[in-house]
Write an enzyme that holds these catalytic residues in place. Structure first.
Site, short mmCIF file in Angstrom:
data_model
loop_
_atom_site.label_atom_id
_atom_site.label_comp_id
_atom_site.label_asym_id
_atom_site.label_seq_id
_atom_site.Cartn_x
_atom_site.Cartn_y
_atom_site.Cartn_z
N LYS A 51 28.77 -16.35 32.74
CA LYS A 51 27.34 -16.33 33.10
C LYS A 51 27.10 -15.43 34.32
O LYS A 51 26.09 -14.73 34.40
CB LYS A 51 26.84 -17.75 33.37
CG LYS A 51 25.36 -17.81 33.78
CD LYS A 51 24.46 -17.26 32.70
CE LYS A 51 22.97 -17.30 32.88
NZ LYS A 51 22.33 -17.43 34.13
N GLU A 105 22.19 -8.36 33.49
CA GLU A 105 20.73 -8.56 33.54
C GLU A 105 20.11 -7.69 34.65
O GLU A 105 19.09 -7.03 34.44
CB GLU A 105 20.48 -10.04 33.80
CG GLU A 105 19.06 -10.51 33.91
CD GLU A 105 19.05 -12.03 34.17
OE1 GLU A 105 19.42 -12.80 33.26
OE2 GLU A 105 18.70 -12.45 35.30
N1 LIG Z 1 15.05 -20.96 36.05
C1 LIG Z 1 15.84 -20.22 35.26
O1 LIG Z 1 15.38 -19.32 34.55
C2 LIG Z 1 17.31 -20.49 35.20
C3 LIG Z 1 17.93 -21.35 36.09
N2 LIG Z 1 19.27 -21.57 35.99
C4 LIG Z 1 19.96 -22.47 36.92
O2 LIG Z 1 19.67 -23.81 36.56
C5 LIG Z 1 19.69 -24.64 37.74
C6 LIG Z 1 18.35 -25.36 37.84
O3 LIG Z 1 17.35 -24.37 37.90
P1 LIG Z 1 15.80 -24.71 37.72
O4 LIG Z 1 15.61 -25.79 36.74
O5 LIG Z 1 15.14 -23.40 37.51
O6 LIG Z 1 15.44 -25.26 39.19
P2 LIG Z 1 14.17 -26.12 39.61
O7 LIG Z 1 14.01 -25.87 41.07
O8 LIG Z 1 13.04 -25.87 38.71
O9 LIG Z 1 14.66 -27.62 39.37
C7 LIG Z 1 15.69 -28.22 40.10
C8 LIG Z 1 15.45 -29.72 40.07
O10 LIG Z 1 16.57 -30.36 40.66
C9 LIG Z 1 16.08 -31.42 41.48
N3 LIG Z 1 17.09 -31.71 42.47
C10 LIG Z 1 17.49 -30.96 43.52
N4 LIG Z 1 18.50 -31.54 44.16
C11 LIG Z 1 18.76 -32.70 43.50
C12 LIG Z 1 19.69 -33.74 43.69
N5 LIG Z 1 20.58 -33.72 44.69
N6 LIG Z 1 19.66 -34.79 42.82
C13 LIG Z 1 18.77 -34.81 41.81
N7 LIG Z 1 17.86 -33.84 41.58
C14 LIG Z 1 17.87 -32.80 42.42
C15 LIG Z 1 14.79 -30.89 42.05
O11 LIG Z 1 13.96 -31.95 42.51
C16 LIG Z 1 14.21 -30.15 40.85
O12 LIG Z 1 13.41 -30.98 40.05
C17 LIG Z 1 19.98 -23.69 38.90
O13 LIG Z 1 21.36 -23.66 39.15
C18 LIG Z 1 19.52 -22.34 38.37
O14 LIG Z 1 20.16 -21.26 39.01
C19 LIG Z 1 20.03 -21.00 35.01
C20 LIG Z 1 19.47 -20.15 34.11
C21 LIG Z 1 18.08 -19.81 34.15
O1 LIG Z 2 20.24 -17.07 35.63
C1 LIG Z 2 19.10 -16.71 35.52
C2 LIG Z 2 18.65 -15.86 34.40
O2 LIG Z 2 19.71 -15.51 33.57
C3 LIG Z 2 18.14 -17.14 36.57
O3 LIG Z 2 16.81 -16.79 36.28
C4 LIG Z 2 18.58 -16.59 37.90
O4 LIG Z 2 17.74 -17.12 38.92
C5 LIG Z 2 18.50 -15.05 37.90
O5 LIG Z 2 19.14 -14.52 39.03
P1 LIG Z 2 18.30 -13.95 40.29
O6 LIG Z 2 17.50 -15.14 40.82
O7 LIG Z 2 19.32 -13.45 41.25
O8 LIG Z 2 17.39 -12.86 39.76
#
Ligand SMILES: NC(=O)C1=CN([C@@H]2O[C@H](COP(=O)(O)OP(=O)(O)OC[C@H]3O[C@@H](n4cnc5c(N)ncnc54)[C@H](O)[C@@H]3O)[C@@H](O)[C@H]2O)C=CC1
Ligand SMILES: O=C(CO)[C@H](O)[C@H](O)COP(=O)(O)O
Length: 299
Positions: A169, A176
């Site tokens: 990833k 990306e």
């Molecule tokens: N947003 C995206 O497009 C993508 C995100 N990711 C990854 O997925 C993971 C989550 O990302 P998102 O959902 O976008 O973040 P987000 O910020 O939307 O959601 C994170 C959630 O985790 C909760 N949280 C934080 N600390 C916590 C804890 N200690 N215990 C329980 N809940 C907790 C927060 O309250 C929040 O609801 C990250 O590692 C991100 O890098 C991966 C691929 C794509």
């Molecule tokens: O993993 C992802 C998409 O594949 C997340 O959107 C990630 O946050 C992208 O990386 P950056 O925030 O550095 O642009």
């Protein structure tokens, strides 16, 4: 199957919804009470804490973490570990560094799967692409959940041993960055170049059969449609950068040249400074070696 999901933000909530839609049961926890309540409205069993979630899962626990990478993963695992044993499986679906995942897999009392997740919020309808590292038996055990969360059975696979899912990833994200940079440069030339072009029309045409068609190009088309061909008031500041930095660090360590990925990361860092010292120095040096006029800030 019964799945515990910890972290109910943009991505975790999609895991909840898709697993429920596939007919499984979900126990859900987040630090945000609103997020837990919303998941409960969607059909998940709400938990009040990590310990409460573990209690509700009974034996052979299957748990998906979707919290921000870094300290939140360690904090969650610290709370979970007293409730885990070797028959349990924990999946980290976030963007954790692969070395952190190897460390966590060694320390965790359960089988640990590092799962790179790609597809973003669009995955709610389409499903995700899942790149998974860790023990084969745990991957096999979790396959019904991966089938539900991924686009289809080809949308997930075991990459190899611990760390390999997040490693793949990480490199995905480096690619990306470079693809975004390539599209950005092409559209910048079209925007600044000889013809008065409708960039949405260009992107749409390219997306219909051109060699460079892709989802990112569809998102370019969407951006021009929604913001205008000049991107309106969208700023030239790009946030993020951690996974791209890790990709470049790893490439340096492996002595693999990745100039495109590095360049796109450098562009991102460069976008954050309005007043680049290096450019100011180059401006002054041209006076030094050639007596070229120095452009001054108030001119
Ligand atoms: N947003 C995206 O497009 C993508 C995100 N990711 C990854 O997925 C993971 C989550 O990302 P998102 O959902 O976008 O973040 P987000 O910020 O939307 O959601 C994170 C959630 O985790 C909760 N949280 C934080 N600390 C916590 C804890 N200690 N215990 C329980 N809940 C907790 C927060 O309250 C929040 O609801 C990250 O590692 C991100 O890098 C991966 C691929 C794509
Ligand atoms: O993993 C992802 C998409 O594949 C997340 O959107 C990630 O946050 C992208 O990386 P950056 O925030 O550095 O642009």
């Amino acid at each position: 199957m019964q799945l515990g999901v910890i972290g109910l933000g943009r991505m975790g909530r999609i895991v909840v919804d898709r697993v429920l839609d596939a007919g499984h049961e979900v126990v859900a926890f987040d630090l945000s009470e609103e997020a837990v309540a919303a998941a409960a409205d969607a059909g998940a069993e709400p938990a009040e804490s990590v310990a409460d979630l573990a209690d509700r899962l009974g034996d052979d626990k299957r748990i998906w973490l979707m919290v921000p990478a870094g300290d939140a993963v360690d904090a969650t695992l610290d709370d979970l570990d007293p409730h885990l044993d070797a028959d349990d499986v924990v999946v980290d679906g976030g963007n954790s560094h692969f070395e952190a995942s190897v460390r966590r897999a060694e320390a965790c009392s359960a089988a640990y799967l590092d799962c790179g997740t790609s597809g973003g919020p669009a995955g709610a309808e389409l499903g995700f692409s899942l790149m998974i590292g860790g023990p084969q038996w745990a991957y096999d055990e979790m396959t019904p959940v991966f089938d539900a969360v991924a686009t289809n059975p080809d949308g997930h696979d075991r990459m190899g041993e611990a760390g390999s899912g997040h490693y793949v990833k990480m490199v995905h994200n480096g690619v990306e960055y470079a693809l975004m940079q390539a599209y950005g440069e092409g559209f910048e030339l079209l925007a600044e170049g000889r013809y008065d072009l409708d960039l949405e029309a260009v992107a749409r045409t390219w997306n219909n059969g051109a060699v460079i068609r892709s989802w990112l190009l569809e998102l370019c088309e969407e951006a021009f449609r929604e913001e205008g061909t000049d991107l309106g008031d969208v700023d030239d500041h790009i946030a993020g950068g951690s996974t791209g930095t890790w990709t470049v660090q790893e490439a340096l360590e492996q002595e693999v040249p990745v100039p495109l990925i590095y360049q796109s990361l450098a562009e991102r860092f460069g976008s954050r400074a309005d007043d680049r010292f290096s450019r100011r120095l180059a401006n002054r040096l041209r006076y030094g070696f050639g007596r070229h006029e120095v452009a001054r800030k108030d001119e």
